[in-house]
Design a protein around this motif. Structure first.
Motif, short mmCIF file in Angstrom:
data_model
loop_
_atom_site.label_atom_id
_atom_site.label_comp_id
_atom_site.label_asym_id
_atom_site.label_seq_id
_atom_site.Cartn_x
_atom_site.Cartn_y
_atom_site.Cartn_z
N ILE A 139 0.84 -1.20 0.00
CA ILE A 139 0.00 0.00 0.00
C ILE A 139 0.87 1.25 0.00
O ILE A 139 0.50 2.28 -0.57
CB ILE A 139 -0.96 -0.01 1.22
N GLU A 140 2.05 1.16 0.61
CA GLU A 140 2.97 2.30 0.62
C GLU A 140 3.51 2.58 -0.78
O GLU A 140 3.60 3.73 -1.21
CB GLU A 140 4.12 2.06 1.60
N GLU A 141 3.88 1.53 -1.51
CA GLU A 141 4.32 1.73 -2.90
C GLU A 141 3.18 2.26 -3.75
O GLU A 141 3.40 3.13 -4.61
CB GLU A 141 4.86 0.42 -3.47
N ALA A 142 1.99 1.74 -3.53
CA ALA A 142 0.83 2.23 -4.30
C ALA A 142 0.57 3.70 -4.03
O ALA A 142 0.12 4.44 -4.92
CB ALA A 142 -0.41 1.39 -3.95
N SER A 143 0.87 4.16 -2.82
CA SER A 143 0.59 5.55 -2.46
C SER A 143 1.43 6.53 -3.26
O SER A 143 1.03 7.69 -3.43
CB SER A 143 0.82 5.77 -0.96
N ILE A 144 2.61 6.11 -3.72
CA ILE A 144 3.46 7.02 -4.50
C ILE A 144 3.49 6.65 -5.99
O ILE A 144 4.15 7.32 -6.78
CB ILE A 144 4.89 7.09 -3.94
N TRP A 145 2.78 5.60 -6.36
CA TRP A 145 2.73 5.19 -7.77
C TRP A 145 2.26 6.32 -8.69
O TRP A 145 2.87 6.54 -9.75
CB TRP A 145 1.83 3.96 -7.91
N PRO A 146 1.22 7.09 -8.33
CA PRO A 146 0.79 8.16 -9.23
C PRO A 146 1.84 9.25 -9.45
O PRO A 146 1.79 9.94 -10.49
CB PRO A 146 -0.45 8.73 -8.52
N ASP A 147 2.77 9.43 -8.54
CA ASP A 147 3.88 10.35 -8.77
C ASP A 147 4.99 9.66 -9.56
O ASP A 147 5.62 10.28 -10.43
CB ASP A 147 4.45 10.87 -7.45
N CYS A 148 5.20 8.39 -9.27
CA CYS A 148 6.27 7.65 -9.94
C CYS A 148 6.04 7.57 -11.44
O CYS A 148 7.01 7.61 -12.22
CB CYS A 148 6.35 6.24 -9.35
N ILE A 149 4.79 7.49 -11.89
CA ILE A 149 4.50 7.32 -13.32
C ILE A 149 4.59 8.61 -14.11
O ILE A 149 4.52 8.59 -15.35
CB ILE A 149 3.11 6.69 -13.54
N LYS A 150 4.77 9.74 -13.45
CA LYS A 150 4.82 11.02 -14.17
C LYS A 150 5.88 11.06 -15.26
O LYS A 150 5.64 11.60 -16.35
CB LYS A 150 5.01 12.17 -13.18
N PRO A 151 7.09 10.51 -15.03
CA PRO A 151 8.11 10.56 -16.08
C PRO A 151 7.85 9.60 -17.24
O PRO A 151 8.64 9.57 -18.19
CB PRO A 151 9.40 10.17 -15.35
#
Length: 307
Positions: free
Chosen positions: A67-79
Motif C-alpha cells: 500500500i505504501e508503494e501504491a501511495s506514490i505510484w501516481p507520482d512515480c509514473i509522471k516521467p
C-alpha cells in the motif's frame, strides 16, 4: 538523489529538521500505513489480493506491491510520458483563497483532485472492472487522499498552489517555495517529531477523536484544507496576500517559531488523511466480494421445542 539532496539541505537548516523523506514519499506512505492499520479485515484482504496482482499495471519501474508503494505510484509514473500524461491535473485543484470557497472552481471536465477521488473510489468498488483498472483506482485513491490533506494542493490559484511563492526556510533561504516546504521539509519534520511515524500520530488521538475525523465528505475535507491554506499557511509565511495587486510577486519567511507552530497542523492533516482514507477504502471494499474467500457466517440455531 532527491532524498539525498534534501537531506543535505535539511542538515544545514538552522532549525534542526530531521533527515528529509518528504511528503512526496514520507507523507503519502505514512497516510497509507495509517489507513491500512485502520481498515476492516475484509477491506485489508481485498487490498492485499489486488496488490499481489500489481504486475497487471505493466509499470516495472513503478511497483505497487504494498500500500505504501501504491501511495506514490501516481507520482512515480509522471516521467513515463504520454502513457499517463492525462492524469497530471488530477493531483491538485487551484482554489482562490481570496474569494468564497467553491468546490466546482477550476475543475474542467472533472480534471481535478476533488472529482477524481470519488471516481477512483467507484472504480475500486466495481468488481466488474478489470484488475488493472481497479489497481490504478486503488493507487489513485490512496495518493489523492494524501494530496487533498496537503493544503496547498487545493490553493492558491494566483501562485499555483504556493509553487510561485518564494519562502525562506533556514539555510535554504529563498531557494525554495511554500509548496515544497509543505510537501517536504515541514512534512518530514512534522511526522518525525516525537511521537513519530504512523503509530506516534495515532497515539495522540482517542478512539472517539478518530471516529470524528472520519466523518464528512470530500468537499468537507477539501474545504478544511483550503481554510488552513487561507488562515494559517499564507498569513504565517507571507502575510495578507489578498491585499496585494494581481500578479504581484509573493515572498515570505518561516522562522523557527512559525515552523514549530505549524507542526501540529501538519501532523493532524497526515493523521486525518489516513483515517479518512481508511473510511473510503472500507466503503468500497468491506463486504462480500468474490476475490477474497470468507468463511460463511454462522447460522443461528433455533431453540428446541419444549417437551
Amino acid at each position: 538523489m532527491i532524498r539525498r539532496f534534501l537531506m543535505i539541505l535539511a542538515g544545514l537548516s538552522a532549525f534542526g529538521a530531521s533527515p528529509a523523506a518528504a511528503f512526496w514519499e514520507y507523507g503519502h506512505e505514512t497516510i497509507a500505513t495509517i489507513a491500512m492499520s485502520q481498515v476492516q479485515p475484509r477491506t485489508r484482504a481485498s487490498i492485499e489480493w489486488l496488490l499481489k496482482r500489481q504486475a497487471a499495471l505493466e509499470t516495472p519501474t513503478c511497483p505497487a506491491k504494498t500500500i505504501e508503494e501504491a501511495s506514490i505510484w501516481p507520482d512515480c509514473i509522471k516521467p513515463l510520458g504520454d502513457r499517463f500524461a492525462y492524469v497530471y491535473d488530477w493531483h491538485y485543484q487551484n482554489l482562490d483563497v481570496c474569494v468564497p470557497f467553491d468546490i466546482k472552481a477550476n475543475c474542467i471536465d472533472g480534471n481535478c483532485v476533488s472529482a477524481q477521488i470519488p471516481r477512483a473510489q467507484r472504480m475500486l468498488a466495481d468488481r466488474k472492472l478489470p484488475v488493472r483498472d481497479r489497481l490504478m483506482a486503488l493507487a489513485f485513491l490512496v495518493h489523492f487522499m494524501g494530496d487533498i490533506h496537503q493544503p496547498l494542493h487545493v490553493g492558491e490559484a494566483r501562485d499555483l498552489g504556493g509553487n510561485q511563492t518564494r519562502v525562506s526556510y533556514g539555510a535554504i533561504g529563498g531557494r525554495t517555495n511554500i509548496h515544497s516546504i509543505w510537501d517536504g521539509l515541514l512534512a518530514d519534520r512534522g511526522i518525525s517529531t516525537p511521537p513519530a511515524g504512523p503509530r506516534g500520530l495515532l497515539s495522540e488521538a482517542t478512539p472517539e477523536a478518530l471516529r470524528q475525523m472520519a466523518q464528512g465528505s470530500v468537499e468537507d475535507w477539501v474545504r478544511e484544507s483550503w481554510t488552513i491554506a487561507k488562515e494559517k499557511i499564507y498569513p504565517t509565511a507571507a502575510g495578507d496576500i489578498c491585499s496585494r495587486a494581481p500578479g504581484a510577486k509573493i515572498t515570505g519567511k518561516l522562522d523557527n517559531d512559525a515552523i514549530v507552530g505549524l507542526i501540529p497542523v501538519m501532523r493532524q492533516q497526515v493523521l486525518k488523511g489516513g483515517i479518512r482514507l481508511a473510511h473510503m477504502l472500507d466503503e468500497a471494499l468491506d463486504g462480500d466480494h468474490p476475490e477474497v474467500a470468507h468463511p460463511p457466517k454462522p447460522q443461528s440455531i433455533a431453540p428446541a421445542p419444549a417437551a
